[in-house]
Design a protein around this motif. Structure first.
Motif, PDB file in Angstrom:
ATOM      1  N   LEU A 288      28.491  41.947  33.451  1.00 59.22           N
ATOM      2  CA  LEU A 288      29.562  42.293  32.521  1.00 59.22           C
ATOM      3  C   LEU A 288      30.896  42.413  33.241  1.00 59.22           C
ATOM      4  O   LEU A 288      31.942  42.002  32.702  1.00 59.22           O
ATOM      5  N   LYS A 289      30.895  42.958  34.442  1.00 61.58           N
ATOM      6  CA  LYS A 289      32.160  43.122  35.172  1.00 61.58           C
ATOM      7  C   LYS A 289      32.798  41.769  35.496  1.00 61.58           C
ATOM      8  O   LYS A 289      34.029  41.633  35.465  1.00 61.58           O
ATOM      9  N   VAL A 290      31.984  40.782  35.790  1.00 58.50           N
ATOM     10  CA  VAL A 290      32.525  39.441  36.044  1.00 58.50           C
ATOM     11  C   VAL A 290      33.136  38.878  34.759  1.00 58.50           C
ATOM     12  O   VAL A 290      34.230  38.313  34.771  1.00 58.50           O
ATOM     13  N   ARG A 291      32.433  39.034  33.657  1.00 57.45           N
ATOM     14  CA  ARG A 291      32.973  38.550  32.374  1.00 57.45           C
ATOM     15  C   ARG A 291      34.266  39.275  32.010  1.00 57.45           C
ATOM     16  O   ARG A 291      35.220  38.666  31.522  1.00 57.45           O
ATOM     17  N   GLN A 292      34.296  40.585  32.270  1.00 56.59           N
ATOM     18  CA  GLN A 292      35.516  41.347  31.996  1.00 56.59           C
ATOM     19  C   GLN A 292      36.664  40.880  32.889  1.00 56.59           C
ATOM     20  O   GLN A 292      37.813  40.788  32.434  1.00 56.59           O
ATOM     21  N   ALA A 293      36.361  40.573  34.133  1.00 55.24           N
ATOM     22  CA  ALA A 293      37.398  40.106  35.059  1.00 55.24           C
ATOM     23  C   ALA A 293      37.970  38.766  34.601  1.00 55.24           C
ATOM     24  O   ALA A 293      39.188  38.553  34.636  1.00 55.24           O
ATOM     25  N   ILE A 294      37.093  37.871  34.193  1.00 54.64           N
ATOM     26  CA  ILE A 294      37.563  36.570  33.685  1.00 54.64           C
ATOM     27  C   ILE A 294      38.440  36.775  32.452  1.00 54.64           C
ATOM     28  O   ILE A 294      39.493  36.148  32.295  1.00 54.64           O
ATOM     29  N   ASN A 295      38.023  37.694  31.575  1.00 47.23           N
ATOM     30  CA  ASN A 295      38.722  37.922  30.314  1.00 47.23           C
ATOM     31  C   ASN A 295      40.167  38.379  30.520  1.00 47.23           C
ATOM     32  O   ASN A 295      41.039  38.062  29.700  1.00 47.23           O
ATOM     33  N   ILE A 296      40.418  39.114  31.591  1.00 49.10           N
ATOM     34  CA  ILE A 296      41.787  39.571  31.858  1.00 49.10           C
ATOM     35  C   ILE A 296      42.401  38.843  33.062  1.00 49.10           C
ATOM     36  O   ILE A 296      43.472  39.218  33.540  1.00 49.10           O
ATOM     37  N   GLY A 297      41.728  37.791  33.502  1.00 44.91           N
ATOM     38  CA  GLY A 297      42.211  37.056  34.663  1.00 44.91           C
ATOM     39  C   GLY A 297      43.123  35.894  34.340  1.00 44.91           C
ATOM     40  O   GLY A 297      43.667  35.256  35.241  1.00 44.91           O
ATOM     41  N   PHE A 298      43.279  35.583  33.062  1.00 46.69           N
ATOM     42  CA  PHE A 298      44.153  34.478  32.675  1.00 46.69           C
ATOM     43  C   PHE A 298      45.019  34.915  31.499  1.00 46.69           C
ATOM     44  O   PHE A 298      44.732  35.903  30.808  1.00 46.69           O
ATOM     45  N   PRO A 333      43.614  40.706  25.040  1.00 50.14           N
ATOM     46  CA  PRO A 333      43.604  41.061  26.460  1.00 50.14           C
ATOM     47  C   PRO A 333      44.847  40.533  27.175  1.00 50.14           C
ATOM     48  O   PRO A 333      45.193  39.355  27.048  1.00 50.14           O
ATOM     49  N   ALA A 334      45.509  41.408  27.892  1.00 53.19           N
ATOM     50  CA  ALA A 334      46.663  41.010  28.696  1.00 53.19           C
ATOM     51  C   ALA A 334      46.196  40.644  30.093  1.00 53.19           C
ATOM     52  O   ALA A 334      45.245  41.241  30.623  1.00 53.19           O
ATOM     53  N   ARG A 335      46.841  39.667  30.694  1.00 48.47           N
ATOM     54  CA  ARG A 335      46.461  39.293  32.051  1.00 48.47           C
ATOM     55  C   ARG A 335      46.786  40.434  33.007  1.00 48.47           C
ATOM     56  O   ARG A 335      47.906  40.957  33.018  1.00 48.47           O
ATOM     57  N   ASP A 336      45.805  40.826  33.824  1.00 53.79           N
ATOM     58  CA  ASP A 336      45.963  41.916  34.782  1.00 53.79           C
ATOM     59  C   ASP A 336      45.199  41.550  36.047  1.00 53.79           C
ATOM     60  O   ASP A 336      44.039  41.937  36.230  1.00 53.79           O
ATOM     61  N   PRO A 337      45.822  40.777  36.945  1.00 56.92           N
ATOM     62  CA  PRO A 337      45.107  40.305  38.147  1.00 56.92           C
ATOM     63  C   PRO A 337      44.553  41.431  39.008  1.00 56.92           C
ATOM     64  O   PRO A 337      43.436  41.310  39.543  1.00 56.92           O
ATOM     65  N   GLU A 338      45.297  42.532  39.150  1.00 60.27           N
ATOM     66  CA  GLU A 338      44.820  43.621  40.000  1.00 60.27           C
ATOM     67  C   GLU A 338      43.563  44.252  39.427  1.00 60.27           C
ATOM     68  O   GLU A 338      42.597  44.517  40.152  1.00 60.27           O
ATOM     69  N   ALA A 340      41.478  42.815  37.437  1.00 59.19           N
ATOM     70  CA  ALA A 340      40.416  41.812  37.527  1.00 59.19           C
ATOM     71  C   ALA A 340      39.813  41.788  38.925  1.00 59.19           C
ATOM     72  O   ALA A 340      38.586  41.710  39.078  1.00 59.19           O
ATOM     73  N   ARG A 341      40.671  41.859  39.947  1.00 58.50           N
ATOM     74  CA  ARG A 341      40.159  41.875  41.327  1.00 58.50           C
ATOM     75  C   ARG A 341      39.290  43.104  41.564  1.00 58.50           C
ATOM     76  O   ARG A 341      38.244  43.030  42.231  1.00 58.50           O
ATOM     77  N   LYS A 342      39.698  44.247  41.016  1.00 58.10           N
ATOM     78  CA  LYS A 342      38.916  45.470  41.190  1.00 58.10           C
ATOM     79  C   LYS A 342      37.542  45.336  40.554  1.00 58.10           C
ATOM     80  O   LYS A 342      36.521  45.761  41.127  1.00 58.10           O
TER      81      LYS A 342
END
Length: 523
Positions: A288-298, A333-338, A340-342
């Motif tokens: 789920l964390k990977v999917r969540q990261a992708i969701n806010i990664g773009f 979802p807003a893009r939030d690279p930081e 997403a990296r976490k």
């Protein structure tokens, strides 16, 4: 495609050749006063309403349903004036409109309705429709009252009787002695006069029961190239163009037309572009964390700009608000690279550059098809660049339409783009077709496969009563959102353009209708 002076001149030059060879357009130029001229990307084709070959919007001119799907999922009377659903959803009673004729003078009545029903309902070829698959029988009560019974309650029952095909009505006299379809004769406002590969001509049916168009002729002009269509409407050689299935307008073209002073209508449509995830092929997507990261990664806004020049609304829900039972609105979802990296760090994917875990790199393949969604390669390139910045290696595989039709059902993708079905098939067309693992929907494939958790929710919604269906469908929306089971990207806009010669234009309630109603021509 970037529109500039050179490409515009090329389009105008091509238009000259079209005018020289297309008799339909030449006729319209000679006397366009009482003629609505509509562009189409291809010929109308076989208009038999019980087949699945012709252009939907053209069939809509000729053949009418019992009830019409309207904006927001409402229904209005058409060939039926009243309807009741009884016996827990197992009986549907129609009161038919009286004093209606087919174009050939044959009467519209219960006999004509039953004759049409028997051509498709209960057949294996239409088992994809619940009304057909669960059909038990029909009964004529009187000349203008018909009852249809079903083995069990039918999901989306009224929607199915509003479809352009096969549930619209053909004159019983328009077949040969063996029952084979011969020509398109319905009860609609337009009668076909002639049809060729260059276009079709229609004459107003003056005995039409409803509001008659204020102009006597409608001409469908086949212009396969979108540049030719844009040149034609700027020159005033056509009056109307647009629609996802009739003559699509790209966002770049819409912006160019607007700048040139051509009226362009952009409204919220009823379909959504969604990225489907396949954890069974790529185990990283099970987390789920990977999917969540992708969701806010773009950035969905960036994608909207790339594909639709900002004309498309970024999405967080699988359905836009224009769809009935589309659920409460989730924040986009807003893009939030930081952040997403976490999330990726917490999931154990670490390292500079492309992240790794247990000796494996975090690599994901996106499958796109320009034939399915124009601009999808560019969409994937935005995701590739932005997800790359958080340490995900994104590979893009472009396929043609035929390859997509084999790859997607076979689940040969990590991420793939899907389009929800749109009205009048929603919401259960997509819920059943793209989300229920046990339902075979052929080449469309599955957006999400989750037999353990999602299938019970879908089945509960499918069997819900009118009082509980909203709660049951909301449970599906909540699960998809909370589990990031898929990634809604944006809602597809409905785009049409017309000349100043046309007034009173309103976008249709579905992409399957031709918006001629209420139009006036400024002669």
């Amino acid at each position: 495609m970037q529109t500039n002076r050179r490409t515009l001149l090329k389009g105008m030059a091509g238009m000259t050749a079209i005018l020289a060879t297309n008799p339909i357009i030449a006729l319209a130029q000679e006397g366009a006063g009482g003629v609505l001229r509509v562009a189409a990307a291809k010929p109308a084709g076989d208009l038999n309403p019980h087949a699945f070959k012709g252009l939907w919007a053209v069939q809509d001119l000729i053949f009418e349903p019992l009830l019409r799907y309207e904006h927001g999922g409402r229904f209005s009377p058409a060939l039926a004036t009243e309807w009741q659903v009884e016996d827990g959803g197992r009986l549907l009673r129609f009161k038919l409109r009286q004093n209606v004729k087919f174009h050939d003078g044959a009467p519209w009545n219960a006999e004509a309705m039953i004759w049409n029903l028997d051509r498709w309902i209960g057949k294996d070829s239409t088992a994809w429709m619940n009304a057909s698959r669960l059909f038990a029988g029909h009964k004529v009560i009187d000349d203008y009252t018909v009852e249809i019974t079903f083995k069990e309650p039918v999901l989306g029952l009224l929607n199915e009787f509003s479809y352009v095909r096969p549930s619209r009505f053909l004159s019983p006299k328009s077949v040969d002695a063996a029952g084979n379809y011969q020509k398109p004769i319905g009860t609609g406002a337009w009668m076909e006069e002639q049809a060729t590969n260059d276009g079709s001509e229609f004459e107003r049916f003056d005995d039409y029961w409803g509001d008659k168009p204020g102009y006597k002729h409608l001409e469908l002009m086949v212009l396969p190239d979108s540049r030719g269509r844009m040149a034609a409407i700027r020159a005033g050689d056509i009056d109307l163009t647009g629609g996802e299935f009739l003559a699509p307008i790209k966002a770049t073209e819409a912006v160019t037309l607007q700048a040139a002073g051509v009226p362009v209508v952009v409204e919220q449509g009823t379909s959504t572009i969604v990225a489907g995830l396949n954890p069974d092929r790529n185990p990283a997507l099970k987390d789920l964390k990977v999917r969540q990261a992708i969701n806010i990664g773009f950035d969905r806004n960036a994608i909207s700009q790339v594909l639709y020049k900002g004309l498309a609304q970024p999405a967080a829900n699988i359905f836009p608000e224009t769809v009935h039972l589309s659920g409460k609105r989730f924040p986009v979802p807003a893009r939030d690279p930081e952040a997403a990296r976490k999330l990726l760090d917490e999931a154990g994917w670490v390292g500079d550059g492309v992240r790794e875990k247990d000796g494996q790199t975090l690599s994901i393949e996106i499958v796109v098809s320009e034939e399915q969604i124009a601009g999808s390669r560019s969409l994937a390139e935005v995701m590739q660049a932005q997800l790359g910045e958080i340490g995900i290696d994104v590979k893009i595989r472009s396929v043609d339409h035929a390859s997509r039709h084999s790859d997607i059902p076979a689940r040969h993708f990590d991420i793939a783009l899907f389009t929800t079905f749109g009205a009048p098939y929603e919401p259960f067309g997509t819920i059943i077709g793209l989300l229920l693992s046990t339902y075979d929907n052929g080449v469309d494939g599955k957006l999400v496969i989750d037999p353990e958790h999602l299938d019970p929710l879908v089945n509960a919604a499918a069997s819900a009563s009118e009082d509980t269906v909203e709660q049951a469908t909301q449970a599906i929306h909540d699960y998809l959102h909370d589990q990031v089971s898929c990634l809604p990207l944006f809602y597809v806009p409905s785009i049409w353009a017309h000349t100043n010669r046309v007034s009173g234009f309103k976008a249709p309630s579905t992409e399957y209708d031709l918006p001629y109603k209420g139009l006036a021509l400024n002669f």
